[in-house]
Design a protein around this motif. Structure first.
Motif, PDB file in Angstrom:
ATOM      1  N   LEU A 140       0.824  -1.217   0.000  1.00 53.05           N
ATOM      2  CA  LEU A 140       0.000   0.000   0.000  1.00 53.05           C
ATOM      3  C   LEU A 140       0.852   1.258   0.000  1.00 53.05           C
ATOM      4  O   LEU A 140       0.571   2.228  -0.700  1.00 53.05           O
ATOM      5  CB  LEU A 140      -0.887   0.027   1.244  1.00 53.05           C
ATOM      6  CG  LEU A 140      -2.224  -0.691   1.179  1.00 53.05           C
ATOM      7  CD1 LEU A 140      -2.991  -0.464   2.460  1.00 53.05           C
ATOM      8  CD2 LEU A 140      -3.032  -0.160   0.026  1.00 53.05           C
ATOM      9  N   SER A 144      -6.658   1.521   0.182  1.00 56.46           N
ATOM     10  CA  SER A 144      -7.067   0.809   1.392  1.00 56.46           C
ATOM     11  C   SER A 144      -8.438   0.163   1.177  1.00 56.46           C
ATOM     12  O   SER A 144      -8.666  -0.988   1.553  1.00 56.46           O
ATOM     13  CB  SER A 144      -7.114   1.783   2.563  1.00 56.46           C
ATOM     14  OG  SER A 144      -7.786   1.230   3.636  1.00 56.46           O
ATOM     15  N   GLU A 190      -7.242  -3.555   1.316  1.00 55.53           N
ATOM     16  CA  GLU A 190      -7.206  -3.989   2.714  1.00 55.53           C
ATOM     17  C   GLU A 190      -8.518  -4.653   3.107  1.00 55.53           C
ATOM     18  O   GLU A 190      -9.598  -4.162   2.741  1.00 55.53           O
ATOM     19  CB  GLU A 190      -6.968  -2.778   3.633  1.00 55.53           C
ATOM     20  CG  GLU A 190      -5.511  -2.422   3.792  1.00 55.53           C
ATOM     21  CD  GLU A 190      -5.293  -1.406   4.899  1.00 55.53           C
ATOM     22  OE1 GLU A 190      -4.559  -1.709   5.833  1.00 55.53           O
ATOM     23  OE2 GLU A 190      -5.865  -0.306   4.808  1.00 55.53           O
ATOM     24  N   ASN A 209      -9.568  -4.892   6.176  1.00 61.49           N
ATOM     25  CA  ASN A 209     -10.143  -3.982   7.158  1.00 61.49           C
ATOM     26  C   ASN A 209      -9.798  -2.561   6.722  1.00 61.49           C
ATOM     27  O   ASN A 209      -8.859  -1.954   7.216  1.00 61.49           O
ATOM     28  CB  ASN A 209      -9.527  -4.298   8.531  1.00 61.49           C
ATOM     29  CG  ASN A 209     -10.450  -3.931   9.647  1.00 61.49           C
ATOM     30  OD1 ASN A 209     -11.460  -3.282   9.427  1.00 61.49           O
ATOM     31  ND2 ASN A 209     -10.107  -4.342  10.850  1.00 61.49           N
ATOM     32  N   PHE A 210     -10.567  -2.049   5.774  1.00 61.10           N
ATOM     33  CA  PHE A 210     -10.157  -0.778   5.150  1.00 61.10           C
ATOM     34  C   PHE A 210     -10.409   0.440   6.048  1.00 61.10           C
ATOM     35  O   PHE A 210     -11.071   0.326   7.085  1.00 61.10           O
ATOM     36  CB  PHE A 210     -10.863  -0.610   3.789  1.00 61.10           C
ATOM     37  CG  PHE A 210     -12.337  -0.413   3.893  1.00 61.10           C
ATOM     38  CD1 PHE A 210     -12.892   0.856   3.968  1.00 61.10           C
ATOM     39  CD2 PHE A 210     -13.200  -1.501   3.905  1.00 61.10           C
ATOM     40  CE1 PHE A 210     -14.258   1.045   4.078  1.00 61.10           C
ATOM     41  CE2 PHE A 210     -14.574  -1.318   4.005  1.00 61.10           C
ATOM     42  CZ  PHE A 210     -15.097  -0.041   4.095  1.00 61.10           C
ATOM     43  N   LEU A 211      -9.879   1.546   5.599  1.00 55.47           N
ATOM     44  CA  LEU A 211      -9.958   2.792   6.366  1.00 55.47           C
ATOM     45  C   LEU A 211     -11.393   3.324   6.351  1.00 55.47           C
ATOM     46  O   LEU A 211     -11.828   3.922   5.378  1.00 55.47           O
ATOM     47  CB  LEU A 211      -8.990   3.807   5.737  1.00 55.47           C
ATOM     48  CG  LEU A 211      -8.866   5.181   6.376  1.00 55.47           C
ATOM     49  CD1 LEU A 211      -8.406   5.082   7.804  1.00 55.47           C
ATOM     50  CD2 LEU A 211      -7.876   6.025   5.574  1.00 55.47           C
TER      51      LEU A 211
END
Lengths: 279, 179
Positions: free
Chosen positions: B79, B125, B129, B131-133
């Motif tokens: 990332l 993200s 991800e 568990n993204f932002l």
């Protein structure tokens, strides 16, 4: 010669001259008593004397007041300086006192705990604002390894994420990638706790049937073998039952703000007994 | 050989500056000004090397600086590098479209880069991800947006000084004459 003509004035003067020695002889000084003929004189003198005294006092006070005014600026400045110095000393003293108190609590905690504890100093934060880590001044050289728990005397902070030689990154509980197994102290209901923001954590997979109320204390369960059992995490601030699901949505306010700490405790070897939080 | 030495010396000094600035941002600012979010001090360096270096050297410096930055964050490596590359690409595209010499251009590029860094970070993200932002720290983003341009002219003059010391030439409006 007229023997019946008298000079009244001469007679009075002669009588007074004869009487004076007799008066002087008969008027003896008696302590505490004022002769009757002196009373009016004394009274009038007393009034004048009092007036004069009040006047002179007033003059003296006024003069002194004006003389003092001349020095008052100097004195004021000196007092101001002294006050500032005292305030600075007071702040310094309070700072030292707080540091002393904090260090004492750390030492007490270290003595009472059966785990092997290392005290580390917080030296920095994450370079990215959206990732929650802090940097401590102990690293692999001091025996730190990944997933070692990092706590404060009053609660969980996170765990060692990336140890380097002289320093380590600590992944905080508030980071969205942190997951810790927790339990509600009152009901023993288990769930997973993950970070949501700096001042909010989420507790997941708590069943609808489980009892969870606002104000309940949430602690570590010790299941995932990272944290010892019973370390406080925070208090429930909201608990709502999912309308359609089988779980509850629970939000927790963490007990510790790691960004306000100077020192943290790294548990190098976790004892089997639950950690008793210090007050 | 001389060019190589110049490049190495320049990259070394830029690297040193990045380390000093990163420590200022993460340690000194935190100790002194906390809870005020710190300005982003490393991004202007990325912007500078993207604007004022040839693409090869720019990428090489980017990788070198990226590896240093990764050690100071818990952001996943892929990332981080993708975000850096996205910022570099944006800056490069803007530079291809229009460019003028001077610190005002650098300042403008810094503003664009801060905006693009956060937007790309969030998008990446969201996509990469698990568990993204979900809740970005808007306050910190805004503070970076306002504080970094204040510091950018100072950083520009320091980086120019490094270029002068190592005999690097700033590109003109028609490209690089050397290096």
């Amino acid at each position: 010669m007229n023997y019946f003509s008298f000079d009244i004035k001469k007679i009075c003067v002669i009588a007074l001259l004869i009487a004076l020695p007799f008066l002087a002889i008969n008027t003896q000084r008696k302590d505490g008593e004022m002769p009757w003929f002196l009373v009016p004189f004394s009274a009038s003198l007393g009034v004048v004397n009092q007036g004069y005294s009040e006047f002179s006092t007033g003059v003296r006070r006024t003069t002194a007041f004006y003389l003092n005014l001349l020095d008052i600026k100097k004195i004021n400045l000196a007092l101001l300086k002294e006050n500032l110095e005292l305030k600075a000393r007071m702040t310094q003293f309070e700072e030292l006192s707080q540091e002393n108190q904090h260090l004492n609590s750390l030492l007490d905690f270290k003595k009472e705990s059966k785990s092997e504890i290392l005290i580390a100093r917080v030296i920095g934060i994450d370079i990215n604002a959206d990732y929650e880590t802090i940097r401590i001044n102990k690293g692999s050289q001091d025996g730190l390894k990944p997933f070692m728990p990092v706590i404060a005397p009053n609660g969980v902070i996170g765990y060692i994420f990336r140890p380097q030689t002289h320093s380590s990154q600590v992944l905080l509980l508030s980071d969205r990638n942190t997951v810790v197994d927790g339990q509600i102290q009152r009901t023993r209901a288990h769930g997973l706790i993950e970070g949501a923001s700096r001042d909010k954590l989420r507790m997941l997979y708590i069943l609808r049937a489980d009892d969870a109320a606002v104000g309940d204390v949430v602690t570590t369960s010790g299941i995932n073998k990272i944290f010892p059992r019973g370390v406080p995490i925070g208090k429930i601030v909201s608990a709502e039952r999912d309308a359609n699901g089988i779980s509850q949505i629970i939000e927790i306010k963490p007990d510790v703000n790691p960004y306000n700490l100077d020192e943290v405790l790294v548990l190098k070897k976790v004892a089997e007994e639950p950690v008793e939080p210090s007050q | 050989m001389k060019e190589f030495n110049q490049t190495v010396a320049n990259m070394g000094l830029v690297y040193l500056l990045l380390v000093v600035l990163c420590l200022f941002q993460t340690a000194l600012w935190f100790q002194v000004f906390h809870p005020i979010p710190p300005p982003n001090l490393w991004l202007p360096i990325i912007v500078y090397v993207t604007i004022y270096r040839r693409i090869g050297i720019s990428l090489l410096t980017l990788v070198l600086l990226g590896f240093t930055l990764i050690t100071l964050s818990s952001k996943p490596v892929n990332l981080f590098f993708l975000s850096l590359l996205a910022v570099a690409l944006t800056t490069h595209l803007v530079r291809m479209k229009f460019f003028w010499t001077g610190s005002s251009y650098f300042l403008m590029s810094c503003l664009i880069s801060i905006f693009s860094y956060h937007v790309f970070s969030w998008l990446l993200s969201f996509n990469l991800e698990a568990n993204f932002l979900r809740s970005p720290r808007w306050g910190a983003w805004l503070m970076e947006f306002f504080l970094t341009p204040i510091i950018a002219p100072l950083l520009y003059s320091i980086l120019k000084k490094i270029d002068q010391l190592t005999d690097f030439q700033e590109p003109g409006e028609f490209g690089f004459r050397r290096l």
